[in-house]
Design a protein around this motif. Structure first.
Motif, PDB file in Angstrom:
ATOM      1  N   THR A 238       9.427  -9.409 -15.904  1.00 54.26           N
ATOM      2  CA  THR A 238      10.354  -7.969 -15.979  1.00 54.26           C
ATOM      3  C   THR A 238      11.684  -8.865 -16.302  1.00 54.26           C
ATOM      4  N   SER A 239      13.251  -8.221 -16.040  1.00 56.83           N
ATOM      5  CA  SER A 239      14.101  -8.884 -15.429  1.00 56.83           C
ATOM      6  C   SER A 239      15.260  -7.677 -15.900  1.00 56.83           C
ATOM      7  N   PHE A 240      15.920  -8.046 -14.778  1.00 58.94           N
ATOM      8  CA  PHE A 240      16.730  -7.001 -14.401  1.00 58.94           C
ATOM      9  C   PHE A 240      18.191  -7.237 -15.177  1.00 58.94           C
ATOM     10  N   MET A 241      18.546  -8.378 -16.123  1.00 58.19           N
ATOM     11  CA  MET A 241      19.828  -8.530 -16.705  1.00 58.19           C
ATOM     12  C   MET A 241      19.553  -7.580 -17.654  1.00 58.19           C
ATOM     13  N   HIS A 242      18.490  -7.690 -18.677  1.00 58.95           N
ATOM     14  CA  HIS A 242      18.033  -7.567 -19.825  1.00 58.95           C
ATOM     15  C   HIS A 242      18.419  -5.528 -19.822  1.00 58.95           C
ATOM     16  N   ALA A 243      18.093  -5.391 -18.508  1.00 58.32           N
ATOM     17  CA  ALA A 243      17.991  -4.088 -18.078  1.00 58.32           C
ATOM     18  C   ALA A 243      19.175  -3.516 -18.573  1.00 58.32           C
ATOM     19  N   ALA A 244      19.942  -4.089 -16.799  1.00 57.94           N
ATOM     20  CA  ALA A 244      21.218  -3.379 -16.808  1.00 57.94           C
ATOM     21  C   ALA A 244      21.682  -3.816 -18.439  1.00 57.94           C
ATOM     22  N   GLY A 245      22.091  -4.411 -18.982  1.00 60.64           N
ATOM     23  CA  GLY A 245      22.808  -4.757 -20.092  1.00 60.64           C
ATOM     24  C   GLY A 245      22.509  -3.751 -20.913  1.00 60.64           C
ATOM     25  N   GLU A 246      21.413  -3.537 -21.267  1.00 59.25           N
ATOM     26  CA  GLU A 246      20.945  -2.016 -22.433  1.00 59.25           C
ATOM     27  C   GLU A 246      21.248  -0.853 -21.975  1.00 59.25           C
ATOM     28  N   LEU A 247      21.527  -0.633 -20.096  1.00 58.59           N
ATOM     29  CA  LEU A 247      21.973   0.466 -19.876  1.00 58.59           C
ATOM     30  C   LEU A 247      22.885   0.106 -20.065  1.00 58.59           C
TER      31      LEU A 247
END
Length: 534
Positions: free
Chosen positions: A134-143
């Motif tokens: 999983t990736s925190f940065m990619h989730a934060a980026g998309e949201l």
């Protein structure tokens, strides 16, 4: 109030030179009629909408095994779903939590389906998954639209995170005198005279104090008091917050285009160069001139300069880093402080016990970092305020980089964004007794009961306290933010009495899409305390 204009005498920036190819490209449209252009735009729009529908239905099909809360399709295709997303996303999460507690469910955002994890067990599993899964940065980026606002480099190479997590946190003790001095100076300059009860626009003052105190550490004097620079930072923070909510309504394929239309990042960076450009150039020249003998500044600007230089990046990347960190500091901390201040003003009976603690500790230790660590009641009050007023409607964000399966057998497909709901978690009676009640001493009493001081601190995360996130990707700046916020609140408690005109009535929070903020128009009544310990 006097400010030093560091931009005087600075070279003006000139737009890029005229490009003949642009005119040549534009001239190709001369042969098209207005009807032809309209048809072309219609076809393009139809194609985009069709592809988005196929993408959304495909995503829904892949997640069909996970129960659904809210509308049965994307909010853009449902007025009910759109309303829930815009005004009641907290309620959507709460209803799903009540129905599926301890399990997973999904909700529809305008651009995607989001899977929601509930319960301690599954949340602990989520935060323990390795970064390759999983990736925190990619989730934060998309949201939140970070890659579309600041550039994709901040997601692919989040070089700013170690600077915040390691360098800034380790610098707190050394920086404390400067932070306190700036908070003291800021309140004295930004607050009106309050010899009698005086209404104050609390959020506006909070933004000013946070911007100055943070930038005392980020860029130092005199720039942290420059009116033009501070105004730029606050406008930038407001711009980014607004842009996040706009981008949330568009799919990934269109976010980049929309961001260029609505965001003000590039103009703000050019404007910021007027202030930071001379400082960056002076430090660069000094480093070359003095070599190993140069007394390198120990502040955020220098840490970012070193990181950008190590990557051979342009000076504009230094501004991007400074602005990104300032957005997080100003937006989040000023809202968090104002939330807590509203609780204090709505419940003046809290002031006595808090002031007794602040006065006693400051009398013994002065305004020091050690003193802040002894303010257990204040720490509990701030933690309780953040429990009631999370700054986002979701937390512990992760994107699946590959398929994975929870222990209950639920498969999460690659590309899925997974979150947890802080409000539903924080108001769960299994997690907190009388969870809906604001109890300022809740956490200090818990410390006394189990003897574990660190477990119930303002900055401590857990599966039942997710305001800062949880696990290795919890907010890296929370140590700096909590320190700053406690100084600000202790200063107010020591210096003023506060209340609302209608005693006991706290203004309701404002919920707009992905933003939860204190009432921006509310006024708090302040009255100076004659025997203040400052």
């Amino acid at each position: 109030m006097r400010y030093i204009n560091s931009a005087q005498g600075q070279t003006l920036y000139v737009p890029p030179s005229f490009c003949p190819s642009t005119m040549s490209f534009a001239s190709t449209f001369d042969s098209f009629s207005l009807r032809d252009i309209t048809k072309l735009l219609t076809y393009l729009t139809s194609g985009v909408v069709l592809s988005l529908l196929l993408q959304s239905f495909s995503s829904a099909f892949r997640l069909r095994h996970i129960p659904t809360e809210s509308s049965s399709c994307l909010p853009l295709l449902s007025s009910k779903g759109a309303y829930f997303f815009l005004r009641d996303i907290k309620g959507v999460f709460q209803r799903g939590y009540d129905k599926h507690k301890g399990k997973l469910f999904k909700v529809s955002f305008p651009d995607r389906w989001v899977v929601v994890v509930t319960g301690r067990k599954l949340l602990e599993e989520l935060q323990r998954l390795p970064d390759g899964t999983t990736s925190f940065m990619h989730a934060a980026g998309e949201l939140t639209g970070t890659p579309y606002i600041f550039g994709n480099g901040m997601v692919e190479d989040p070089w700013h995170v170690p600077i915040i997590r390691d360098k800034l946190t380790k610098h707190l003790s050394a920086a404390f005198p400067d932070i306190y001095d700036e908070i003291d100076t800021s309140f004295k300059e930004l607050m009106p005279k309050c010899e009698d009860w005086t209404p104050v626009h609390a959020l506006q003052v909070a933004r000013g104090v946070v911007a100055r105190a943070s930038n005392r550490v980020f860029v130092g004097l005199p720039l942290c008091r420059n009116q033009g620079y501070l105004s730029l930072l606050v406008r930038f923070a407001v711009d980014v917050g607004r842009t996040r909510n706009v981008l949330a309504w568009f799919p990934s394929a269109l976010k980049g285009i929309v961001a260029k239309m609505v965001t003000q990042v590039e103009p703000r960076i050019k404007e910021g160069m007027q202030y930071l450009g001379p400082v960056i150039q002076q430090r660069t020249d000094d480093a070359q001139a003095f070599g190993d003998g140069w007394a390198k500044p120990d502040d955020m600007l220098q840490w970012i300069m070193d990181a950008v230089a190590a990557r051979n990046g342009p000076h504009e990347d230094i501004l991007r880093g400074i602005f990104l960190i300032n957005f997080a500091a100003i937006h989040t901390s000023s809202n968090t402080f104002t939330h807590a201040l509203y609780h204090l003003a709505a419940n003046p009976e809290f002031i006595g016990p808090l002031r007794e603690e602040v006065d006693a500790v400051v009398a013994e230790d002065g305004w020091t970092k050690a003193a802040m660590g002894k303010l257990w009641k204040l720490d509990s009050f701030m933690r309780e305020s953040l429990r009631h007023n999370s700054t986002n409607p979701f937390s512990v964000r992760r994107m699946a980089l590959k398929n994975f399966t929870f222990s209950d057998g639920t498969v999460i497909p690659q590309g899925t964004v997974v979150v947890t709901p802080p409000y539903a978690t924080h108001f769960d009676e299994e997690n907190y007794q009388d969870a809906a009640v604001f109890n300022p001493w809740r956490h200090v009493n818990e410390k006394k009961q189990d003897g574990d001081a660190s477990r119930h601190q303002f900055i401590t995360t857990s599966t039942t306290y997710v305001a800062w996130g949880h696990g290795k990707h919890a907010c890296p700046g929370r140590f700096f933010a909590a320190n700053e916020l406690k100084i600000m609140m202790a200063y107010v408690i020591a210096s003023y009495d506060v209340k609302f005109e209608r005693e006991g009535v706290r203004p309701k929070n404002v919920h707009v899409a992905l933003t939860i903020s204190p009432d921006p128009e509310a006024r708090v009544l302040f009255k100076e305390r004659k025997s203040a310990r400052i």
